[in-house]
Design an enzyme around this catalytic site. Structure first.
Site: not given
Ligand code: F6P
Length: 554
Positions: A389, A207, A272-273, A517, A358, A213
């Site tokens: 198990h 987003k 995002g979620r 972060k 979250e 990452e």
């Molecule tokens: O985990 C934190 C977060 O900001 C989420 O809310 C989001 O879905 C994810 O990192 C990834 O963010 P982006 O889509 O901006 O890479």
């Protein structure tokens, strides 16, 4: 009534066995019978059936919770979300993932002109899927795509992951779809070893297009894919043909090298979620095809409609939420186990961990005040019967009571019918065992019948006692399809929203992930030789060990 009073309201329930609730006659539409609790405490909607009769709650307590929901103006809050009011107040944003699966008419009503953008994006996404499938869209070297690699993390990953595995029997395009999230070179290496540069299409999902990452992974995959020694023209063709992005940040995505025509937009009103329903779902659609992706949205839409119109006493997301509130704030249980008895739903616990924790793992109200009550439970789980198990020993015999959601499709997707029967039996048996438990007297009697001596019975009986009284929901569907999966995901989305309303918090921000972060960057700087006064000597010592022993430094 206030949330802080729930614990007092539950004083009777705290000393009550769930089993005893089954012997109390309850009124149903059908008749006034002893066995009707199962009917009264269950309902069907949007292809799902929810049985909550194994919860430690009676009709009066449920009525009190429904009153609480009214007091928190739940109806108005639902209307506010669906109509696009800025309920994400800390970020001043609307929360409109539901519009992505709504009819075009509703989209136009809520979004006005922006509805066209949503519709065009959907059409663009469908065209990409059709063109990849038909071979109209080929790789830079003119080959048909065999694989898609989606790069994203958090909300830009979990939804795709859960749906990809859940809908495996519906993968119909012949394209293999892979997802990469973690910033772990091992994971990348393993993935890339299975892929061919010439037949892989990449979708970067972010987003913000600034997530560390995702960007590092995208960079690594770019280096793998581009020619070496570098041939500018050839590389431009690869980027233009084989790289796509889904993002709100067109500037950063183009700066990374992705052609603007290959960037599908997102909007700040999709969290995002909650974003699977947007172009974030492109990799999924590339696996299951456009028709199945539409069915997924149709299932979610059906749940949206039910959520908006059903009376709260017959409203599945509302009831699921209120039961969760009862368990968390009245009975004071701090966890929730998600146990899908379905290998296809193995990613669901992880997905719900993110959506629930979250969203509602917070302790400040949307007015900026400290909340005097507990909020989101710790969510964990695994597919059944594997969990039986592993951690279920603790659920049966530790002192902690862990409310559980069992999730099951009545028909399996394989030809192994006997397997499915055994799986179903285990699912039903676990909820029964967690509720019934085994008293000390029963344990003793069993040992006696098995021929143990009085001395041995004294030694062993306590070890065989099971606490029971663990509440659970069972969510059933006839078959796991795109449509029922859509309903299931929307059910939990709305449950989480309702709980946020009752807890008076903003379910749609996630400031808590920021500190990690920021500190991550600080640690990285120290690892690269800078000094820091903010880090503890514990962390500085760990960094020193890394510097001394890591081959990266040497
Ligand atoms: O985990 C934190 C977060 O900001 C989420 O809310 C989001 O879905 C994810 O990192 C990834 O963010 P982006 O889509 O901006 O890479």
């Amino acid at each position: 009534m206030d949330l802080t009073q729930l614990s007092t309201l539950a004083s009777q329930a705290k000393n009550r066995s769930i089993k005893s609730l089954f012997s109390i006659p309850v009124q149903t539409e059908l008749s006034f019978t002893e066995s009707s609790r199962a009917q009264q405490f269950s309902l069907s909607s949007a292809g799902l059936y929810l049985d909550y009769s194994k919860q430690n709650i009676n009709e009066d307590e449920l009525t009190a919770l429904l009153t609480l929901a009214e007091q928190k103006q739940l109806s108005a809050k639902i209307a506010a979300m669906f109509s696009g009011q800025h309920i994400n107040n800390t970020e001043d944003r609307a929360v409109l993932h539901t519009v992505l699966r709504a009819s075009d008419e509703t989209r136009k009503k809520i979004l006005g002109k922006q509805a066209d953008e949503v519709i065009q994006t959907e059409e663009h996404m469908e065209k990409i899927v059709d063109d990849v499938r038909s071979g109209h869209l080929l790789s830079a070297s003119g080959k048909r795509y065999t694989d898609v690699l989606a790069i994203g993390i958090g909300g830009s990953y979990y939804g795709i992951k859960v749906a990809l595995s859940a809908l495996h029997p519906f993968h119909c395009t012949g394209i293999r779809v892979h997802v990469i999230a973690n910033v772990d070179g091992g994971a990348i290496q393993e993935k890339l070893s299975k892929l061919d540069v010439d037949t892989t299409l990449v979708v970067v999902i972010s987003k913000t297009f600034s997530t560390q990452e995702t960007l590092l992974n995208a960079q690594a995959i770019k280096s793998w894919m581009l020619t070496s020694p570098s041939d500018g023209a050839a590389n431009n063709t690869i980027m233009a043909k084989q790289w796509f992005a889904v993002s709100t940040n067109i500037i950063k995505a183009t700066a990374f090298g992705i052609d603007e025509k290959n960037i599908l937009p997102m909007w700040d009103w999709v969290g995002g979620r909650f974003s699977l329903w947007s172009a974030v779902g492109l990799p999924l659609a590339l696996a299951i095809g456009n028709e199945n992706f539409s069915r997924l949205k149709a299932g979610a839409r059906e749940m949206d409609e039910h959520f908006q119109v059903a009376d709260f006493r017959q409203n599945m997301p509302v009831l699921l939420a209120l039961i969760g509130i009862w368990n968390r704030n009245a009975l004071e249980y701090s966890s929730l186990a998600i146990l899908p008895y379905d290998h296809a739903l193995r990613a669901l616990p992880g997905y719900l961990q993110q959506t629930d924790m979250e969203s509602n793992g917070k302790s400040v109200s949307n007015n900026g005040e400290k909340l005097p009550w507990s909020t989101a439970p710790v969510v964990f789980g695994q597919e059944g019967t594997n969990g039986q198990h592993a951690f279920m020993q603790l659920m049966h015999q530790s002192v902690d009571i862990i409310p559980t959601d069992f999730i099951l499709a009545l028909n399996g997707s394989s030809k192994y019918l006997e397997h499915h029967k055994v799986l179903v039996a285990n699912c039903f048996a676990q909820s029964e065992a967690l509720m019934q438990g085994k008293t000390l007297a029963q344990a003793k009697e069993e040992l006696q019948l098995a021929g143990y001596s009085a001395n041995e019975i004294d030694k062993l009986a306590l070890h065989k006692e099971m606490k029971g009284n663990t509440p659970s929901n069972t969510i059933l569907m006839e078959t796991l399809t795109p449509k029922t999966l859509g309903s299931l995901l929307a059910l939990y989305e709305h449950k989480i929203f309702v709980q946020g309303v009752i807890w008076q918090l903003n379910s749609f921000d996630q400031w808590g992930v920021e500190l990690g972060k920021v500190m991550g960057n600080e640690v990285l700087a120290v690892m690269d030789g800078q000094s820091s006064e903010d880090l503890s000597c514990s962390t500085l010592n760990l960094i020193k060990r890394f510097q001394e022993q890591s081959t990266i430094v040497k």
